[in-house]
Write a protein that holds these residues in place. Sequence first.
Motif, PDB file in Angstrom:
ATOM      1  N   SER A 212      51.625  13.880 -71.209  1.00 20.80           N
ATOM      2  CA  SER A 212      52.305  13.082 -70.189  1.00 20.80           C
ATOM      3  C   SER A 212      52.065  11.602 -70.430  1.00 20.80           C
ATOM      4  N   THR A 213      53.057  10.810 -70.047  1.00 18.82           N
ATOM      5  CA  THR A 213      52.893   9.363 -70.170  1.00 18.82           C
ATOM      6  C   THR A 213      52.384   8.748 -68.874  1.00 18.82           C
ATOM      7  N   MET A 214      52.449   9.512 -67.787  1.00 23.74           N
ATOM      8  CA  MET A 214      52.125   8.949 -66.483  1.00 23.74           C
ATOM      9  C   MET A 214      51.080   9.781 -65.752  1.00 23.74           C
ATOM     10  N   PRO A 215      50.337   9.137 -64.828  1.00 22.86           N
ATOM     11  CA  PRO A 215      49.533   9.924 -63.895  1.00 22.86           C
ATOM     12  C   PRO A 215      50.478  10.531 -62.845  1.00 22.86           C
TER      13      PRO A 215
ATOM     14  N   PRO B   1      47.008  11.903 -67.439  1.00 16.78           N
ATOM     15  CA  PRO B   1      47.370  12.884 -68.466  1.00 16.78           C
ATOM     16  C   PRO B   1      46.133  13.564 -69.042  1.00 16.78           C
TER      17      PRO B   1
END
Lengths: 375, 265
Positions: free
Chosen positions: A136-139, A161
């Motif tokens: 993932s690139t985001m929380p 991530p």
Amino acid sequence: MTSPRIHLPAPFPLSKIVLVSAIAVATLTAATTVAWRGLPSFTARNAAGIPVRAANDKIVGEEVAVLTQAPDVPPPITRSYSTKVIVNLEVIEKPMRLADSVEYTMWTFGGSVPGRFIRVREGDLVEFHLKNAPNSTMPHNIDLHAVTGPGGGAKASLTVPGGESVFSFTAMNPGLFVYHCATSPVPMHMANGMYGMILVEPKGGLPKVDREFYVMQSEFYTKGRYGEHGMQMLDMDKGIDEKPTYVVFNGAVAALTGDRALQAKVGDRVRLFVGNAGPNLTSSFHVIGEIFDNVYSEGGSSVGEHNVGTTSIPAGGSTIVEFGVEQPGDLVLVDHAIFRAFNKGTLGILHVSGDENAKVFAAIKGIGVTAKGGE
Amino acid sequence: MLHFLLSLAIATAPSAKPSAKPSATMARIPAGSYQPLYGTIGGAPVAVTSFWLDREPVTRGEYLEFVKRSPAWRRGEVRPLFAGAGYLSAWRGDIDAGDATDRRRPVTEISWFAAKAYCESKGKRLPTVDEWEYAASASETRATVGRDAGFIRRILALYAARPSDGILPPVGGGFRNVYGVRDMHGLAWEWTLDFNDVMVSDDSRESGSAAGGRDHKLFCASAAIGASDPSNYPAFMRYAFRAGLTGRSTARTLGFRCAAGGAAS
């Protein structure tokens, strides 16, 4: 301890109500060993009929929740007691089909849009494990509208991530609730597909039906116009202006048509769990060629209305509709704000097979009437 | 506990004097001010004194040289207190960061403690949030376009175009801003010294609810309350990412670069 069994004269003087509330609080806080069953008569008598719930059901055993991908729904709960339910849900960001030849990098709860359907029982203690995939690139986090607690769980579940968060809650209020990611900027996370639903079945269960389906409406705001091929990305301005490019059921144009149409047989009783993720629009939910026998308005735990043609579902809200199917053919699910259905993708099919009943419906004369009397 | 450790780490950090002459790999960022997303009373701009900043994120190859010299920071040696289980997990081995292309990728899966130790080994430090945001609000031609609608949309597009397989391209591919700094956007997220000032600072009272409530702001729609620009989605994304971190967090998309000089040295 003052007896909670107080008989109020009507109309209740305000001072009495305040007194009663104070006693209620005192009873709940001081007498933790007092059985809850001693209080309902008292609660019923309070002026507003508003229970202050205590999550003190006895929890028996433990199980892992069965999660399903739309349009499937986990099986009804047959337990007659409260248990600990473990929910394992992983956030996955991945390119997915939005329409034919149109892709979009969706942010998903469990690998699909809408996210996995969760089914628990009123009184259950839910232990929620939220994972965020390493790529993932985001929380991400999760706000379940079924949760009583800070941010609906969002504050306790912000997960970077590769990480995992765990929190627990008691499902105190029965009903059908939306869940969604609530990480900033929230509109972006929701516009990218981060929503789903959790059903908290009332203790008595729901009436038995033959088919249950999970349908969720949502909007997509893309740089390209409707149907423009290729990988699309979020158009923030369209989102702020509340002008969606797509309004779809179950995450994509034609997710519920053709081979993917919902299926039922004449004589079936059908229940639809319908959510509306928004992020902006209210849905005017309608099934063309059918009448809702029961509507659990806004996803509450009791039937609020019978014999409804179109029911509205607020953004971030839900509804449960039930109906018997009496005639074969294709019933068409739409948002009756009809340009959306015609031009933006808000169409689904419930295909009903079986024998025709001319008493239910018959075409008698006109264009389209064949010798057979049907289509 | 962690709070204590972080405070200790900051309190005991050697005063990171920049090398007498920062090398050509650093750019001088002139003094100025910028508008942070959160945190100032009355929305006043924050002044930033001049400092030096690495032109590019630290690469795997550079970090490899560091762990060769500092065995305590090798994957197999690092103390769990200072780095989570994902630390350098994409590497082939403790001192094998991959092939030549891999070694040009930004080093990621790196904890705050590790990034800080690396910078200190170079006589540098991590940039503060204010320094990072200030330097990142520059385009190729202008110093502070951070609140320009066109720039915000461009940055958002860069974030959206990040690879979904978690493998980042080599450094140096992003645009070069007016200071000569590259890859502030669109490659990896980057550590900052005070990534979570609720955790590492005791002065949150001073800023009132603006700073004290920062973590609250980043998990729901109330994030828009008190934000200087509710349409600055890229900034919300960065602040939210930082809010989810602890000092030992690692992520495939989180790297760092070092700073020197300035008020924090």
